[in-house]
Motif scaffolding. Structure first.
Motif, PDB file in Angstrom:
ATOM      1  N   TYR A 126      26.807 -14.023  36.682  1.00  0.00           N
ATOM      2  CA  TYR A 126      26.964 -12.875  37.598  1.00  0.00           C
ATOM      3  C   TYR A 126      27.685 -11.822  37.403  1.00  0.00           C
ATOM      4  CZ  TYR A 126      24.958  -9.455  40.814  1.00  0.00           C
ATOM      5  OH  TYR A 126      24.563  -8.434  41.938  1.00  0.00           O
ATOM      6  N   ILE A 146      19.617 -13.676  40.141  1.00  0.00           N
ATOM      7  CA  ILE A 146      19.599 -14.649  41.272  1.00  0.00           C
ATOM      8  C   ILE A 146      18.643 -15.235  42.283  1.00  0.00           C
ATOM      9  CG2 ILE A 146      20.588 -14.159  43.083  1.00  0.00           C
ATOM     10  CD1 ILE A 146      22.101 -11.991  42.158  1.00  0.00           C
ATOM     11  N   VAL A 152      23.678 -19.482  39.559  1.00  0.00           N
ATOM     12  CA  VAL A 152      24.388 -18.369  39.928  1.00  0.00           C
ATOM     13  C   VAL A 152      25.662 -18.502  39.960  1.00  0.00           C
ATOM     14  CG1 VAL A 152      24.663 -16.315  40.525  1.00  0.00           C
ATOM     15  CG2 VAL A 152      23.004 -17.493  40.799  1.00  0.00           C
TER      16      VAL A 152
END
Length: 371
Positions: A126, A146, A152
Motif C-alpha cells: 500500500y 486491502i 498489507v
C-alpha cells in the motif's frame, strides 16, 4: 511495475536486498504517452517474454493501448479487456514458475486487478493512499486491494490506519535509503560540470512537485537578491516543457540536467546545499513516504518540505525544514538555511536503511507463507 528508466523505485531497492535469498519474478509492462514516440512504442507492448537478469526473472506482459481509459473522465479504471489479459498472464506465471507468494502494488488503473483467487497468499504493498474523506473510485480501489489481500504492507502511518479498517494483518514498512551509499560522496564533479564551484545549490532531484511550480518563483526571486544561487532540476517529467517556459524569466538561476543514471545520483545530493520537496495540500501527499527525504537526510543536507506533510513530519528528522506551499513562504524558508552550516547526519536515518527494511519485508513474507 511499469518499465521506466532513471529512477529507482521502492520495489527495486527491496528486490536488490532479497534476490540473493529468494527466487524473484518481476512483472513489467509498457505505458504510453500520447506522442508520436509513445504511440510507436505500442507495437512492442503486445508481446509476452521473460528473461533472467542480475539474479531476477523479469516478465514483460502484454498490455494494449487503453483508448477507453484515455478518453474517459474516470482515470481510475483499466479496460476490462486489459484486466482479463493481465489476470490470465499472472495465472500462467504462477503455474509455470511455481510461485509461492504474490506481492501487488496499486496498479489496477493501468492493468486491472490481479487475480485474488489463485490459492497462494497475496500481499498488497500500500504505497499510495487515495483521499478517503469522500467516497470516490480511488478509495474503492484501495479497499478492494486491502480487503482481499492476505496481508498489507503500508508505506505510511495514514495508509496503516486506513488499511487496518479492512484487514487485520497490516504492517508498517516505510521507504528508506542505502545510508552508506550516500555518505562520503563528493559533489565536486557535478559542481564543476555545471560551473557551480562558487555557488549555493538548491536541488530538486526527481521532479515531483506542485503543478503550479511555485518553487520557481521562490528561487528566482531569492536569487535576484543574492545572485549566488543556482537550482539544479534533475530528472524528467511531463511538466518539463512548462518548467522550461517558466524559468526563462530568471535567466541562469535554473539548470535542467535531464535524466541522470541512478549510479550518479548520490553525487548530485552531495553537490547540494539545500534540497526541495515542494508539494501541495492533499491526503495523497501527506501519506507519501518520499525517498528523496531519506536520501537528502543520509547525505547530510537540509531539505525544505512544503507543506508540513504528515508522514515526513512523523519521521522527526532534524534536517527537515517545513514551509507553507506558496512562493513567498518557500523563499523565506530556503533563505533561512542557505548560509547555515550543513546539518549533522541524524542517527535515526540508520533505522531506514534499505537492508533493515528488506529484512522486515522478508519476515512478513515468512509469516504469510506459513499462514
Amino acid at each position: 511495475m511499469p518499465r521506466t528508466k532513471g529512477f529507482k523505485h521502492r520495489n527495486e531497492h527491496i528486490i536488490d536486498k532479497l534476490k540473493k535469498r529468494h527466487r524473484l519474478h518481476i512483472i513489467e509492462w509498457d505505458t504510453f504517452s500520447d506522442t508520436l514516440k509513445g504511440l510507436i512504442g505500442i507495437a512492442g507492448s503486445i508481446t509476452y517474454y521473460y528473461k533472467y537478469q542480475n539474479g531476477v526473472y523479469y516478465h514483460h506482459i502484454v498490455r494494449f493501448y487503453d483508448a477507453v481509459r484515455r478518453l474517459s473522465r474516470d482515470k481510475s479504471k483499466a479496460s476490462i479487456f486489459n484486466e482479463g489479459i493481465f489476470q490470465k498472464q499472472i495465472r500462467y506465471i504462477i503455474k509455470r514458475f511455481d510461485i509461492d507468494i504474490m506481492v501487488a502494488g496499486p496498479s489496477s488503473y493501468l492493468t486491472g486487478f490481479p487475480p485474488f483467487n489463485t490459492n497462494i497468499p497475496l500481499i498488497f504493498d500500500y504505497l499510495d493512499c487515495a483521499d478517503w474523506s469522500v467516497d470516490n473510485n480511488w478509495k474503492k480501489i484501495d479497499i478492494n486491494y486491502i480487503s482481499r489481500a492476505t496481508a498489507v504492507i503500508a508505506a505510511s502511518n495514514i495508509g496503516f490506519k486506513q488499511a487496518k479498517l479492512y484487514n487485520k494483518n497490516v504492517y508498517y514498512v516505510p521507504n528508506g535509503v542505502d545510508v552508506y551509499r550516500f555518505q562520503g560522496i563528493s559533489g565536486k564533479r557535478v559542481r564543476k560540470k555545471y560551473g557551480l564551484t562558487d555557488k549555493k545549490i538548491v536541488s530538486l532531484i526527481g521532479i515531483t512537485c506542485d503543478p503550479s511550480l511555485y518553487f520557481i518563483d521562490a528561487l528566482g526571486e531569492l536569487n535576484k537578491e543574492r545572485g549566488d544561487l543556482r537550482c539544479l532540476i534533475v530528472g524528467d517529467a511531463t511538466v518539463i516543457p512548462e518548467i522550461r517556459r517558466r524559468v526563462k524569466q530568471y535567466k541562469d538561476t535554473f539548470i535542467l540536467t535531464g535524466p541522470v543514471v541512478y549510479a550518479r545520483i548520490p553525487e548530485y545530493f552531495a553537490a547540494t546545499d539545500i534540497g526541495l520537496y515542494p508539494q501541495y495540500e492533499g491526503l495523497y501527499y501527506h501519506a507519501m513516504s518520499p525517498i528523496k527525504v531519506f536520501e537528502y537526510t543520509a547525505s547530510g543536507k537540509w531539505i525544505v518540505v512544503s507543506p508540513e506533510l504528515d508522514e515526513v513530519a512523523r519521521l522527526g528528522f532534524s534536517n527537515v525544514i517545513f514551509s507553507k506551499p506558496d512562493s513567498i513562504s518557500l523563499e523565506k524558508a530556503i533563505g533561512s538555511c542557505l548560509d547555515r552550516e550543513p546539518p549533522k547526519v541524524t542517527q535515526d536515518i540508520f533505522d531506514y536503511d534499505w537492508q533493515k527494511l528488506a529484512d522486515k519485508f522478508e519476515n512478513i513474507l515468512h509469516w504469510v507463507s506459513c499462514k
